[in-house]
Design an enzyme around this catalytic site. Structure first.
Site, PDB file in Angstrom:
ATOM      1  N   GLU A 197       0.849  -1.245  -0.048  1.00  0.00           N
ATOM      2  CA  GLU A 197       0.052  -0.025  -0.018  1.00  0.00           C
ATOM      3  C   GLU A 197       0.647   1.362   0.071  1.00  0.00           C
ATOM      4  OE1 GLU A 197      -3.152  -0.256   2.965  1.00  0.00           O
ATOM      5  OE2 GLU A 197      -3.773  -1.723   2.056  1.00  0.00           O
ATOM      6  N   GLU A 213      -4.842  -9.043   0.354  1.00  0.00           N
ATOM      7  CA  GLU A 213      -5.293  -8.670   1.937  1.00  0.00           C
ATOM      8  C   GLU A 213      -6.849  -8.504   1.809  1.00  0.00           C
ATOM      9  OE1 GLU A 213      -3.825  -5.326   4.370  1.00  0.00           O
ATOM     10  OE2 GLU A 213      -1.998  -5.785   3.899  1.00  0.00           O
TER      11      GLU A 213
HETATM   12  C1  BGC Z   1      -2.854  -2.760   5.716  1.00  0.00           C
HETATM   13  C2  BGC Z   1      -2.787  -3.426   7.191  1.00  0.00           C
HETATM   14  C3  BGC Z   1      -3.697  -2.917   8.247  1.00  0.00           C
HETATM   15  C4  BGC Z   1      -5.129  -3.440   7.293  1.00  0.00           C
HETATM   16  C5  BGC Z   1      -6.495  -3.007   8.116  1.00  0.00           C
HETATM   17  C6  BGC Z   1      -4.115  -2.639   5.354  1.00  0.00           C
HETATM   18  O1  BGC Z   1      -4.639  -1.105   4.698  1.00  0.00           O
HETATM   19  O2  BGC Z   1      -1.986  -3.239   4.957  1.00  0.00           O
HETATM   20  O3  BGC Z   1      -1.456  -2.938   7.732  1.00  0.00           O
HETATM   21  O4  BGC Z   1      -3.739  -3.556   9.256  1.00  0.00           O
HETATM   22  O5  BGC Z   1      -5.072  -2.905   6.185  1.00  0.00           O
HETATM   23  O6  BGC Z   1      -6.661  -1.684   8.194  1.00  0.00           O
END
Ligand code: BGC
Length: 454
Positions: free
Chosen positions: A163, A359
């Site tokens: 990100e 993610e």
């Molecule tokens: C990030 C994580 C974060 C997750 C939840 C993503 O933006 O890569 O580090 O914990 O989202 O906010």
């Protein structure tokens, strides 16, 4: 058709969020160590000093991953643990920690996916201007070289940056994240350009110094959009919104998918950004663009939710209001499962690379029940709904290779500290005791049948 036979079922974390051991074994300071200590930036001034203590408990954590049936673990390396000053002297104990973690994973048949940078810039480099310093791509190259030389005999898959939108937008524009700065427009775009060049330099180092063929990608985020209906004009409006600048402000730029991904995958900055902000943009040479757009092996995207749009009479996207009582997570993020269909579809159409959801997950206010278990039923339903949409994308021709749930375990949620829980494993931060939540068992069952039960 469903998910590929070799579909990668993974889970993700990041160094600062789980490792702890912030001042041990020769690790250098990073910008989050210092930012948290400043006070006033995180919930109750929480820090990542101890976090989940994965530095000392990695064996237990790997065993839990095995119990969940994970095929892959995406984790980031702490740059300052490996190079305490960011460049120069290498810390053998830092390398040894990751050797142990990687070996433990491989021993259990879990494939390591390394992220080089998940926001924890060595503080020594920050003192030299951080990502604003034109030398920063070179620093990142040096670090990536050490990583390639040391780990590529066992690690095949690498993500350069997690990100970059947050690195630049939250770190240097709103100041919500470390280093907590609010720079002006020209510095803002200079930082973007440096960060993207750093990505290119890291890709170069990984190719050059790895002892085997490695696979390289990135894990960006960004504002995503999906259509209100299946009408072609609404779909086109959602596509336009996904790759266009929705509001001509610098704040909005940070979340513009094309600002980050067009240069990397298509070799050019988007026209609308250049038209709108050209006066603030650094001078970009063809050599720099070639560096930024060095060929990658896959496309990763962190996907949590999307905004619904429809077409107005001119075909332009307009936001559709959320319905009263819309589902949302503990952090008030909307629950929009269809984004796991539309985002992979749009991104694959444009960038044409094997696709990974790097993610996806949600925060919920979990606790251990009287029965000793953690019944995170909302997360189970969330994963079920989102994964069905991802399967639909795969069935519709998107080359989806894998999915990384965020997160394997509860961890330090940046500005929210430990007040929000994203894990499939519950962590009691007082005792460091871990408990598999219902979602961990749900995911295990999904993995066991390659998603056939969704
Ligand atoms: C990030 C994580 C974060 C997750 C939840 C993503 O933006 O890569 O580090 O914990 O989202 O906010």
């Amino acid at each position: 058709m469903s998910f590929r036979k070799d579909f990668v079922w993974g889970g993700a974390t990041a160094s600062y969020q789980v490792e702890g051991a912030a001042y041990e074994d020769g690790k250098g300071l990073n910008i989050w160590d210092v930012f948290c200590k400043d006070g006033g930036h995180t919930y109750e001034n929480h820090t990542g000093d101890v976090a989940c203590d994965q530095y000392h408990r990695y064996k237990e954590d790997v065993a839990l991953m095995k119990e969940m049936g994970l095929g892959a673990y995406r984790f980031s390396l702490s740059w300052a643990r490996i190079l305490p000053e960011g460049t120069g002297k290498v810390n053998p104990k830092g390398l040894a920690y990751y050797d142990n973690l990687i070996n433990a994973l491989l021993d259990k048949g879990i494939e390591p996916y390394i992220t080089l940078y998940h926001w924890d810039l060595p503080y020594e480099l920050h003192k030299r201007g951080g990502w604003l310093n034109p030398e920063s791509p070179k620093w990142f190259y040096e670090y990536a070289k050490v990583v390639a030389e040391h780990f590529s005999d066992r690690v095949t898959n690498f993500f350069t940056l997690n990100e970059p939108q947050c690195t630049v937008g939250l770190g240097y524009q709103t100041g919500e994240h470390a280093p907590g700065l609010r720079v002006g427009a020209a510095d803002y775009f200079r930082i973007w350009h440096n960060v993207l060049m750093a990505h290119g330099r890291a890709a170069e180092a990984l190719r050059e110094f790895s002892v085997r063929d490695v696979k390289i990608g990135m894990a960006p985020c960004g504002a995503l959009y999906m259509p209100a209906t299946d009408a072609p004009e609404d779909i086109e409006a959602a596509r336009k919104a996904t790759f266009g600048l929705m509001n001509p402000t610098i704040g909005d730029c940070s979340w513009d998918v094309a600002l980050c991904c067009d240069p990397v995958y298509l070799g050019q900055y988007p026209e609308d950004i250049l038209t709108q902000f050209g006066q603030f943009f650094p001078k970009v040479t063809p050599e720099e663009m070639a560096l930024i757009s060095r060929p990658l092996d896959f496309y990763g995207q962190n996907i949590y939710n999307a905004v619904t749009v429809k077409a107005d009479e001119n075909g332009n996207p307009v936001r559709v209001k959320r319905r009263a009582g819309f589902p949302q997570t503990a952090m008030s993020w909307p629950v929009t499962p269809e984004c796991l269909y539309w985002a992979p579809k749009f991104l694959y159409e444009r960038y044409r690379k094997p696709f990974f959801v790097t993610e996806n997950g949600m925060a919920s206010h979990d606790w251990i029940g009287l029965d000793g278990k953690v019944h995170d039923s909302s997360r189970v339903d969330f994963m079920h709904r989102y994964l069905r949409e991802l399967r639909r994308a795969a069935e519709d021709g998107v080359d989806v290779r894998g999915y990384f749930a965020w997160s394997v375990m509860d961890n330090f949620e940046w500005a929210y500290g430990y007040s929000e829980r994203f894990g499939m494993v519950y962590v009691d931060y007082e005792t460091q005791e871990r408990t598999l939540k219902d979602s961990a068992y749900f995911y295990r069952d999904v993995i066991a049948v390659n998603g056939e039960n969704l």
